[in-house]
Write a protein that holds these residues in place. Structure first.
Motif, short mmCIF file in Angstrom:
data_model
loop_
_atom_site.label_atom_id
_atom_site.label_comp_id
_atom_site.label_asym_id
_atom_site.label_seq_id
_atom_site.Cartn_x
_atom_site.Cartn_y
_atom_site.Cartn_z
N ALA A 53 41.65 37.38 26.58
CA ALA A 53 41.29 38.51 25.71
C ALA A 53 40.40 39.51 26.24
CB ALA A 53 40.54 38.06 24.38
N SER A 54 39.71 39.17 27.29
CA SER A 54 38.82 40.26 28.10
C SER A 54 39.29 40.69 29.33
CB SER A 54 37.56 39.56 28.46
OG SER A 54 36.56 39.19 27.08
N VAL A 55 40.46 40.37 29.77
CA VAL A 55 40.98 40.87 31.01
C VAL A 55 41.37 42.38 30.90
CG1 VAL A 55 43.17 41.07 32.44
CG2 VAL A 55 42.28 38.68 31.55
N ALA A 56 41.98 42.92 29.71
CA ALA A 56 41.84 44.39 29.54
C ALA A 56 40.63 45.25 29.75
CB ALA A 56 42.74 44.94 28.20
N ASP A 57 39.38 44.77 29.09
CA ASP A 57 38.32 45.18 28.86
C ASP A 57 37.69 45.31 30.40
OD1 ASP A 57 38.75 45.56 26.44
OD2 ASP A 57 37.36 43.82 25.93
N ALA A 58 37.93 44.21 31.14
CA ALA A 58 37.25 43.99 32.43
C ALA A 58 38.20 44.90 33.46
CB ALA A 58 37.33 42.69 32.90
N GLY A 59 39.28 45.05 33.30
CA GLY A 59 40.19 45.89 34.18
C GLY A 59 39.78 47.47 33.91
N ALA A 60 39.57 47.83 32.68
CA ALA A 60 39.40 49.20 32.22
C ALA A 60 37.94 49.48 32.94
CB ALA A 60 39.38 49.51 30.89
N PHE A 61 36.89 48.78 32.97
CA PHE A 61 35.42 49.13 33.63
C PHE A 61 35.89 49.06 34.93
CE2 PHE A 61 31.89 47.34 35.62
CZ PHE A 61 31.00 47.93 34.83
N VAL A 115 36.02 52.20 40.18
CA VAL A 115 36.66 52.19 41.51
C VAL A 115 37.24 53.99 41.68
CG1 VAL A 115 38.73 51.77 43.04
CG2 VAL A 115 37.41 50.03 41.76
N ARG A 116 37.52 54.68 40.55
CA ARG A 116 37.88 55.81 40.62
C ARG A 116 36.71 56.96 40.92
NH1 ARG A 116 41.92 55.14 36.41
NH2 ARG A 116 40.27 55.67 34.75
N LEU A 117 35.61 56.39 40.46
CA LEU A 117 34.28 57.04 40.73
C LEU A 117 33.97 56.78 42.08
CD1 LEU A 117 32.59 56.83 37.22
CD2 LEU A 117 33.44 58.87 38.37
N ASP A 118 34.18 55.59 42.61
CA ASP A 118 33.66 54.93 43.82
C ASP A 118 34.36 53.82 44.29
OD1 ASP A 118 31.97 54.11 46.10
OD2 ASP A 118 30.14 53.64 45.09
N ALA A 143 36.77 46.75 43.72
CA ALA A 143 38.01 46.96 44.20
C ALA A 143 38.89 45.63 44.33
CB ALA A 143 38.34 47.98 45.36
N ASP A 144 38.16 44.87 44.95
CA ASP A 144 38.68 43.74 45.45
C ASP A 144 38.78 42.84 43.87
OD1 ASP A 144 38.73 44.00 47.97
OD2 ASP A 144 36.69 42.83 48.50
N LEU A 145 37.79 42.63 42.83
CA LEU A 145 38.04 41.87 41.99
C LEU A 145 39.16 42.77 41.07
CD1 LEU A 145 37.20 39.81 39.84
CD2 LEU A 145 35.53 41.50 38.96
N LEU A 146 39.33 44.05 41.00
CA LEU A 146 40.45 44.44 40.46
C LEU A 146 41.65 44.19 40.85
CD1 LEU A 146 41.33 46.61 38.15
CD2 LEU A 146 41.03 48.25 39.78
N ASP A 147 41.85 44.11 41.97
CA ASP A 147 43.11 43.54 42.75
C ASP A 147 43.46 42.16 42.28
OD1 ASP A 147 43.45 45.83 44.04
OD2 ASP A 147 42.92 45.20 45.84
N ALA A 148 41.99 41.20 42.20
CA ALA A 148 42.23 39.82 41.75
C ALA A 148 42.91 39.64 40.30
CB ALA A 148 41.06 39.10 41.76
N LEU A 149 42.35 40.66 39.72
CA LEU A 149 42.83 40.64 38.09
C LEU A 149 44.11 40.98 38.07
CD1 LEU A 149 40.02 42.37 36.15
CD2 LEU A 149 40.49 39.79 36.27
N ASP A 150 44.73 42.00 38.69
CA ASP A 150 45.85 42.39 38.73
C ASP A 150 46.99 41.34 39.15
OD1 ASP A 150 45.51 44.98 37.78
OD2 ASP A 150 45.11 45.87 39.77
N ALA A 151 46.56 40.35 40.19
CA ALA A 151 47.48 39.53 40.76
C ALA A 151 47.33 38.25 39.83
CB ALA A 151 47.12 39.38 42.22
N GLY A 152 46.34 38.12 39.12
CA GLY A 152 46.33 36.77 38.20
C GLY A 152 45.73 35.76 39.24
#
Length: 219
Positions: free
Chosen positions: A7-15, A20-23, A67-76
Motif C-alpha cells: 500500500a506504500s509503494v506508490a507513496d514511496a515511489g512518488a517521493f 531524483v528530478r531535483l537531484d 535513484a537506485d531505490l527507485l529502480d528497485a521499486l520499479d523492478a519489484g
C-alpha cells in the motif's frame, strides 16, 4: 519489494521520483519510527530536509541512493540497493516539533508560484535593467522570507522561500487549487529546537539556518 508494504509503494515511489528530478545523485535515508512506520529522509539541493512516512518492515536505519531505490521499486526487487550510510552527513530535527501556526494550502502554492514567476522574469529581463546571473537570483529568492509567524509568546518565526519551495516541489501540499476552488486543507508551521518545519498532507520540510537561528524573539 517484501520489506515495503504494497500500500506504500506508490507513496514511496512518488517521493523518490520527485527527489531524483531535483537531484539525480540524492541520497535517501530510511529510519524506522516504531511499529511498521518508516521515515524517508532526503536533503534537497537548496538546503532543506524533506521527509515522508510509509509503512514498512525495516529493522535498521539505512541510507541508499534515491535513484537506485527507485529502480528497485520499479523492478519489484526484494533487497535494498548498496548501502551508503557513511555518505549521510546531515543532522535531523530532534522531534516532530510544536505547531505554532496553520496556513492555507492555497497561500503556500501562491507564494511558491510567485517566486518562480519572479525568477523567470528576472532571468529574462534582468533586475532594474541590469543582467544578473541565474544562480545569484535563485539564491536571493531562496533566502527571501515570504512568511513570518509571531507566536503567542512573541517569538518571530521566519519561513524562508527555500522551505516553501521544498514542500511545493516535493508535492507535499497536493495539487494547487484551481482559481475559484476552495483551498482544501492547511499547512502546519512547526518549531523544533531551532528548526522550522512546514508539514503538509503528504510530507514535511525542515530548515535550520546556517547563519544563526531562524527563530528569534521580537522586541
Amino acid at each position: 519489494m517484501s520489506w515495503l508494504d504494497p500500500a506504500s509503494v506508490a507513496d514511496a515511489g512518488a517521493f523518490l521520483a520527485r527527489l531524483v528530478r531535483l537531484d539525480p545523485t540524492a541520497l535517501v535515508r530510511m529510519r524506522p519510527a516504531g511499529g511498521r512506520t518508516l521515515e524517508l529522509w532526503a536533503r534537497l539541493p537548496f538546503e532543506v530536509l524533506v521527509t515522508r512516512r510509509v509503512c514498512a518492515d525495516l529493522a535498521e536505519d539505512a541510507t541508499v541512493r534515491a535513484a537506485d531505490l527507485l529502480d528497485a521499486l520499479d523492478a519489484g526487487a526484494d533487497r535494498l540497493p548498496p548501502r551508503r550510510d557513511a555518505e549521510w552527513r546531515w543532522p535531523l530535527p530532534p522531534e516532530a516539533g510544536l505547531v505554532v501556526e496553520r496556513l492555507p494550502v492555497a497561500e503556500l502554492h501562491r507564494v511558491g508560484a510567485a517566486a518562480e514567476a519572479t525568477l523567470r522574469a528576472a532571468v529574462t529581463g534582468g533586475v532594474r535593467g541590469r543582467a544578473v546571473g541565474e544562480r545569484v537570483l535563485r539564491d536571493a529568492l531562496l533566502d527571501h522570507v515570504p512568511v513570518v509567524v509571531i507566536t503567542d509568546d512573541g517569538t518571530r518565526v521566519d519561513v524562508p522561500q527555500r522551505l516553501v519551495q521544498g514542500v511545493v516541489r516535493m508535492g507535499f501540499l497536493g495539487a494547487a487549487p484551481a482559481p475559484g476552488e476552495p483551498a482544501g486543507g492547511a499547512v502546519e508551521v512547526r518549531l523544533a529546537r531551532g528548526w522550522v518545519g512546514l508539514a503538509g498532507a503528504f510530507g514535511t520540510g525542515w530548515h535550520r539556518s546556517s547563519r544563526g537561528l531562524a527563530v528569534r524573539p521580537t522586541g
